[in-house]
Design a protein around this motif. Structure first.
Motif, PDB file in Angstrom:
ATOM      1  N   CYS A   6     -30.758   1.808  18.684  1.00 13.08           N
ATOM      2  CA  CYS A   6     -29.320   1.814  18.972  1.00 13.08           C
ATOM      3  C   CYS A   6     -28.479   1.802  17.692  1.00 13.08           C
ATOM      4  O   CYS A   6     -27.430   2.433  17.633  1.00 13.08           O
ATOM      5  CB  CYS A   6     -28.956   0.617  19.845  1.00 13.08           C
ATOM      6  N   CYS A  20     -29.746   3.030  26.413  1.00 11.53           N
ATOM      7  CA  CYS A  20     -29.096   2.108  25.472  1.00 11.53           C
ATOM      8  C   CYS A  20     -28.546   2.886  24.280  1.00 11.53           C
ATOM      9  O   CYS A  20     -27.480   2.576  23.755  1.00 11.53           O
ATOM     10  CB  CYS A  20     -30.073   1.019  25.034  1.00 11.53           C
ATOM     11  N   CYS A  21     -29.268   3.914  23.860  1.00 12.71           N
ATOM     12  CA  CYS A  21     -28.839   4.694  22.698  1.00 12.71           C
ATOM     13  C   CYS A  21     -27.681   5.622  23.043  1.00 12.71           C
ATOM     14  O   CYS A  21     -26.837   5.902  22.201  1.00 12.71           O
ATOM     15  CB  CYS A  21     -30.011   5.498  22.158  1.00 12.71           C
ATOM     16  N   THR A  79     -31.498  -3.662  18.265  1.00 10.13           N
ATOM     17  CA  THR A  79     -32.535  -2.633  18.341  1.00 10.13           C
ATOM     18  C   THR A  79     -32.258  -1.508  17.359  1.00 10.13           C
ATOM     19  O   THR A  79     -31.144  -0.998  17.268  1.00 10.13           O
ATOM     20  CB  THR A  79     -32.585  -2.055  19.765  1.00 10.13           C
TER      21      THR A  79
HETATM   22 ZN   LIG Z   1     -31.371   2.172  21.941  1.00 11.47          ZN
END
Ligand SMILES: [Zn+2]
Length: 314
Positions: free
Chosen positions: A21, A127-128, A18
């Motif tokens: 990310c 997620c980041c 992604t």
């Molecule tokens: Zn992310």
């Protein structure tokens, strides 16, 4: 084996697809490790002593920004053999594009200014946040081998950056601390459970397993030590009580003579003097016929009262 190095090399192999990310991880690295040269030649530089980490950042730059960094390898000092890998990005436009995209530059009154805080947009998704911590750990993180102690830290130059890291770690309940050091600020984690969680958050699963193995072994060793200490304490209690009993018997012996005691008391007195290290239960097993703990205790108390009486009379 070095936990810090192994865990870093492990996370450099994580596949991230992604864009958000990839940007967060690279952003964290630049945020913490990046340095700008604003002289005649403007360039942005990232460095690492770990070849795998430098390679990772090189490919992130290429993937996210289509920028090919120059790589310079140099010896750290003449004495130390460590190599330092420098990634250098030249060209004002390229650098601005990167810094703007990860929110490290903002519009000020006098034009563009470097931002000392993380752009919240970059770490909006969970997620980041994970990716950001991974990048920060790769940039300047280290951890002590768990055999020695539980300690994981990330060094930052500025307090504001340290605070930003603390905030992200708080999100994952890592109970971080922030401390000033001579070369900047360190954000650290001390709890074994929290270090475990951190390794999980950044995706260092192999390191996490190794860490847990050491933790379990250590826990077992502590348990055994506690048991040994406990037994030693019990033994000491027995010995102290026994010495007092022997002292009482000595008083009785000098006053009336052990041989003049009734047979049941004479028997226990002799056994006690001969076996000062034995517990009452063990002492009872020496008697003929054997006697239970409470029976032995009863006779010992009788001797105690007798000695007390003698002491009073003297
Ligand atoms: Zn992310």
């Amino acid at each position: 084996m070095s936990f810090a190095r192994d865990s870093k090399e492990e996370v450099t192999r994580i596949k991230v697809d992604t864009q958000c990310c990839l940007k967060a991880e690279l952003g964290a690295y630049i945020f913490i490790n990046g340095s700008m040269n604003l002289g005649k030649k403007i360039y942005l530089e990232l460095n690492s002593e770990n070849a795998a980490v430098a390679r990772r950042m090189f490919s992130l730059l290429k993937e996210v920004f289509e920028v090919e960094a120059q790589i310079v390898v140099r010896q750290k000092t003449r004495l130390k053999k460590n190599k330092v890998y420098n990634l250098r990005i030249e060209g004002r436009e390229k650098i601005l594009k990167i810094l703007q995209s990860i929110g490290l530059i903002k519009e000020g009154i006098e034009g563009l200014m470097l931002n000392e805080n993380i752009n919240q947009e970059v770490i909006e998704n969970e997620c980041c946040k994970r990716s950001f911590l991974r990048g920060a750990y790769l940039a300047s993180g280290s951890m002590t081998d768990p055999d020695l102690s539980y300690h994981l830290e990330i060094i930052t130059e500025y307090k504001s950056k340290g605070r930003d890291l603390v905030r992200i770690m708080d999100f994952f309940d890592l109970k971080p601390g922030l401390m000033e050091k001579k070369n900047g600020y360190i954000v650290y984690i001390k709890g074994s459970e929290e270090i475990s969680t951190f390794l999980n958050v950044i995706g260092a699963h192999k390191a996490l397993l190794d860490f847990e193995n050491v933790r379990v072994l250590k826990g077992m060793r502590n348990k055994i030590n506690r048991l040994v200490n406990c037994e030693t304490a019990n033994l000491q209690k027995t010995v102290v009580a026994s010495l007092r009993q022997v002292e009482n018997i000595d008083i009785i012996d000098r006053a009336i003579g052990i041989s003049n005691l009734p047979p049941d008391l004479k028997e226990i007195a002799i056994k006690r003097v001969n076996y000062p290290e034995k517990t009452l239960k063990e002492l009872g097993e020496e008697l003929n016929p054997p006697l239970g703990k409470s029976g032995v205790n009863h006779r010992i108390r009788k001797l105690e009262r007798m000695a007390k009486k003698i002491k009073k009379e003297i």
